[in-house]
Enzyme design. Structure first.
Site, PDB file in Angstrom:
ATOM      1  N   HIS A 154      62.065  26.181  59.769  1.00 32.69           N
ATOM      2  CA  HIS A 154      61.058  25.294  59.165  1.00 32.69           C
ATOM      3  C   HIS A 154      61.223  23.844  59.607  1.00 32.69           C
ATOM      4  O   HIS A 154      60.349  23.018  59.330  1.00 32.69           O
ATOM      5  CB  HIS A 154      61.127  25.361  57.642  1.00 32.69           C
ATOM      6  CG  HIS A 154      60.762  26.683  57.062  1.00 32.69           C
ATOM      7  ND1 HIS A 154      59.566  27.317  57.332  1.00 32.69           N
ATOM      8  CD2 HIS A 154      61.438  27.510  56.221  1.00 32.69           C
ATOM      9  CE1 HIS A 154      59.520  28.473  56.684  1.00 32.69           C
ATOM     10  NE2 HIS A 154      60.647  28.614  56.010  1.00 32.69           N
ATOM     11  N   ASP A 190      61.193  36.390  59.854  1.00 33.74           N
ATOM     12  CA  ASP A 190      61.499  35.930  58.509  1.00 33.74           C
ATOM     13  C   ASP A 190      60.255  36.106  57.646  1.00 33.74           C
ATOM     14  O   ASP A 190      59.128  36.131  58.160  1.00 33.74           O
ATOM     15  CB  ASP A 190      61.887  34.451  58.580  1.00 33.74           C
ATOM     16  CG  ASP A 190      62.390  33.886  57.273  1.00 33.74           C
ATOM     17  OD1 ASP A 190      63.610  33.842  57.074  1.00 33.74           O
ATOM     18  OD2 ASP A 190      61.547  33.471  56.449  1.00 33.74           O
ATOM     19  N   HIS A 192      58.879  33.983  55.763  1.00 30.78           N
ATOM     20  CA  HIS A 192      58.064  32.773  55.832  1.00 30.78           C
ATOM     21  C   HIS A 192      57.851  32.355  57.286  1.00 30.78           C
ATOM     22  O   HIS A 192      58.735  32.497  58.119  1.00 30.78           O
ATOM     23  CB  HIS A 192      58.741  31.637  55.069  1.00 30.78           C
ATOM     24  CG  HIS A 192      59.041  31.956  53.638  1.00 30.78           C
ATOM     25  ND1 HIS A 192      60.265  32.451  53.227  1.00 30.78           N
ATOM     26  CD2 HIS A 192      58.268  31.886  52.532  1.00 30.78           C
ATOM     27  CE1 HIS A 192      60.241  32.651  51.916  1.00 30.78           C
ATOM     28  NE2 HIS A 192      59.038  32.316  51.476  1.00 30.78           N
ATOM     29  N   ASP A 279      64.838  38.000  54.091  1.00 35.62           N
ATOM     30  CA  ASP A 279      64.048  37.794  52.878  1.00 35.62           C
ATOM     31  C   ASP A 279      62.798  38.671  52.857  1.00 35.62           C
ATOM     32  O   ASP A 279      61.979  38.571  51.943  1.00 35.62           O
ATOM     33  CB  ASP A 279      63.687  36.323  52.700  1.00 35.62           C
ATOM     34  CG  ASP A 279      63.137  35.669  53.948  1.00 35.62           C
ATOM     35  OD1 ASP A 279      63.023  36.339  54.990  1.00 35.62           O
ATOM     36  OD2 ASP A 279      62.829  34.455  53.893  1.00 35.62           O
TER      37      ASP A 279
END
Length: 334
Positions: A154, A190, A192, A279
């Protein structure tokens, strides 16, 4: 498989984050890395390759901010960890600002990623793990794993967010290019979207970015990762986003991964970096996919079957009790 890990990463331990309107315990805990390391058993300390590879990707002013912000925050009389509360989202332009409050907003995208006095060092060590795995593969290993924590995908060239401060996989991709690899593929799996990685390579065609993630219409980071984002300029067509709905299980995820791997192969990539997030696990407390522990071995085998030299870099995964088993399952696919 060689696995690189530096226990110094554990020193990064913010107390709280702002989540859905409330201050809550920080989810990206040191116990994440400790659980993975305990499951792996044997790991190696990475060689320290210095700041030059980091500065090839990240803005100099941002690096200085990461290093100095905690001390400046304390000098300003602020309690706790560094955290922004105002962001320059309208008519953002280059300004010379000195107040720490302004800098905290200038160099971040959220209030969920506090800076502590140990953050720079932990993130630096995490980058070194990613570089060590990359250079091990460049030197002839079939695959290698970097236990990088805090995560990185990110983080943009000049901003932090989503628990990320330095973009490990982007630094590794640039290092591979600098070592002579003509085209690098990045597969981000991932939960996200890896908005920072996408931003860094948005206008470049030498690094192909393919991401499978939760639909940003419903999940963080919201403003990046939609299917119509394909890059621009020299990078037009070098970004592929495959957003999936909440509740996605192995079959749909595997089909999306096949598409992503096919796109990376079609690009002519000679080296693969995997941003691996666990995740996507059905029991993850902040995510909503439905992969089981055994599914990660399937995904790992599919990636290995692509036949590219592969460096795997750890990203998210917050179901700590299952995290080590999920990572071990994925690596077993190689």
């Amino acid at each position: 498989m060689r696995c690189f890990y530096d226990p110094g990463q554990l020193a990064h331990a913010p107390a709280r984050e702002l989540h859905n309107g409330a201050f809550v315990p920080y989810a990206e805990k040191p116990a994440r890395a400790a659980a993975i390391a305990a499951t792996l058993g044997t790991t190696e300390l990475p060689q320290d390759r210095g700041e030059v590879p980091i500065r090839a990707v990240h803005d100099a002013g941002y690096i200085d901010f990461l290093k100095t912000a905690p001390a400046r925050w304390a000098e300003a009389g602020r309690p706790g960890d560094v955290m922004g509360y105002i962001w320059p989202t309208v008519r953002k332009r280059a300004l010379k600002l000195d107040r720490i409050d302004a800098l905290a907003g200038q160099y971040s995208i959220d209030a969920s990623t506090p800076l502590t006095a140990q953050t720079w060092d932990a993130s630096y060590r995490s980058v070194q793990c990613a570089l060590a795995a990359t250079h091990a593969v460049l030197a002839g290993e079939r695959a290698a794993f970097a236990l990088s924590r805090p995560p990185g995908h990110h983080a943009g060239a000049d901003y932090l967010g989503g628990y990320c401060y330095l973009n490990h996989v982007a630094v590794a991709a640039q290092a591979a290019r600098d070592a002579g690899v003509k085209r690098v593929g990045i597969l981000d799996i991932d939960y996200h979207h890896g908005n920072g990685t996408q931003d860094i390579f948005w206008a470049r065609g030498d690094v192909v970015f393919a991401s499978i993630h939760a639909d940003p219409a419903t999940d963080f980071p919201f403003y990046w990762g939609h299917a119509d984002e394909i890059g621009e300029g020299d990078g037009e067509g070098a970004t592929l986003n495959l957003p999936l709905p909440r509740g996605t299980a192995i079959n749909a995820f595997r089909r999306a991964q096949e598409r992503a791997l096919a796109a990376i192969a079609a690009s002519g990539a000679e080296f693969l970096l995997v941003s691996f997030g666990a995740d996507t696990f059905v029991g993850d407390p902040i995510s909503a996919f439905a992969l089981e522990t055994g599914d990660y071995a399937v995904l790992g085998r599919d990636i290995a079957a692509a036949g590219l030299p592969t460096a795997i870099v750890m990203e998210g995964g917050y179901a700590i009790d299952a995290l080590g088993a999920n990572v071990a399952s994925f690596l077993s696919g190689f």
